[in-house]
Design an enzyme around this catalytic site. Structure first.
Site, PDB file in Angstrom:
ATOM      1  N   CYS A  57      18.116  18.865 -10.744  1.00  0.00           N
ATOM      2  CA  CYS A  57      17.374  20.125 -10.814  1.00  0.00           C
ATOM      3  C   CYS A  57      17.979  21.091 -11.840  1.00  0.00           C
ATOM      4  CB  CYS A  57      17.315  20.801  -9.442  1.00  0.00           C
ATOM      5  SG  CYS A  57      16.241  19.963  -8.257  1.00  0.00           S
TER       6      CYS A  57
ATOM      7  N   LYS B 248      10.073  27.622  -9.302  1.00  0.00           N
ATOM      8  CA  LYS B 248      11.075  26.574  -9.107  1.00  0.00           C
ATOM      9  C   LYS B 248      11.978  26.473 -10.334  1.00  0.00           C
ATOM     10  CE  LYS B 248      13.073  22.769  -7.627  1.00  0.00           C
ATOM     11  NZ  LYS B 248      14.067  22.767  -6.533  1.00  0.00           N
TER      12      LYS B 248
END
Length: 215
Positions: free
Chosen positions: A113, A59
């Site tokens: 993010c 991720k």
């Protein structure tokens, strides 16, 4: 116990939860298989099983990769500005190469993010993450660069009125987290460069950091 990174685009969350490929990292093999059985209920995309540490880093690596690519485009905009070259034309011409796809430069990187995840890699691997660190510094420097450009233009006007169109970190969302546009407006307000018109159709009121400045 399993770590399963989310890969969703705001505005298309349910569609992407169902159709995107998923990485499923179990703390043990049994954990991974049990998590896989749960995800198989609603995920149509590929489900790839691994361990939890690899899943978590995948991720972070995805978002660091995007951050580095954006930083390359933003650095090109610095270079083109110095050389008096149209960066948009340059990128269009560069992308004629069949294996090159340079992204578009912008005012920085926002969201919860891409603007954040690379720092987790840097924090645990400061000596091995030089490229990732450089990309973060480039993208974090872009709001100030934009503000300097606006100040230069405003200095030539008697009573400048500056329209700041859009505050969210990407189009068609109401998410202002880590938005470089908010940082640009804040810096312009603090510099007192002129009257600011701030527009964001997806929110009902300005964030406190801008409202407190009388905008």
């Amino acid at each position: 116990v399993a770590h399963c990174p989310e890969r969703v685009l705001p505005g298309r969350i349910l569609e992407e939860v169902v159709n995107n490929a998923r990485v499923i990292g179990g703390v043990t093999r049994k954990c991974a298989q049990q998590a896989l059985s749960l995800y198989r209920i609603f995920v149509r995309g590929e489900c790839r099983v691994t361990n939890a540490r690899t899943a978590e880093l995948s991720k972070l690596a995805e978002n660091a990769f995007r951050d580095v690519n954006i930083a390359f485009a933003n650095e090109l905009s610095f270079i083109c500005d110095r050389l008096k070259i149209n960066v948009w034309e340059l990128i269009q011409l560069t992308n004629l190469h069949p294996r090159v796809q340079v992204l578009s430069p912008g005012p920085g990187v926002g969201g919860h993010c891409i603007a954040v995840d690379p720092w987790f890699i840097v924090a645990t691997n400061p000596h091995e993450s030089k490229l990732i660190q450089a990309a973060r510094l480039i993208n974090d420097s872009k709001p100030e660069y934009v503000c300097n450009k606006v100040r230069e233009r405003a200095a030539a006007l008697k009573e400048p009125i500056i329209a700041c169109l859009g505050l969210s970190y990407k189009k068609d969302v109401d998410d202002l987290r880590e938005s470089p546009a908010v940082e640009v407006v804040r810096r312009l307000a603090d510099a007192g460069v002129g009257e600011l018109l701030v527009v964001e159709p997806h929110i009902s009121k300005l964030p406190a950091e801008l409202a407190d400045r009388g905008l």
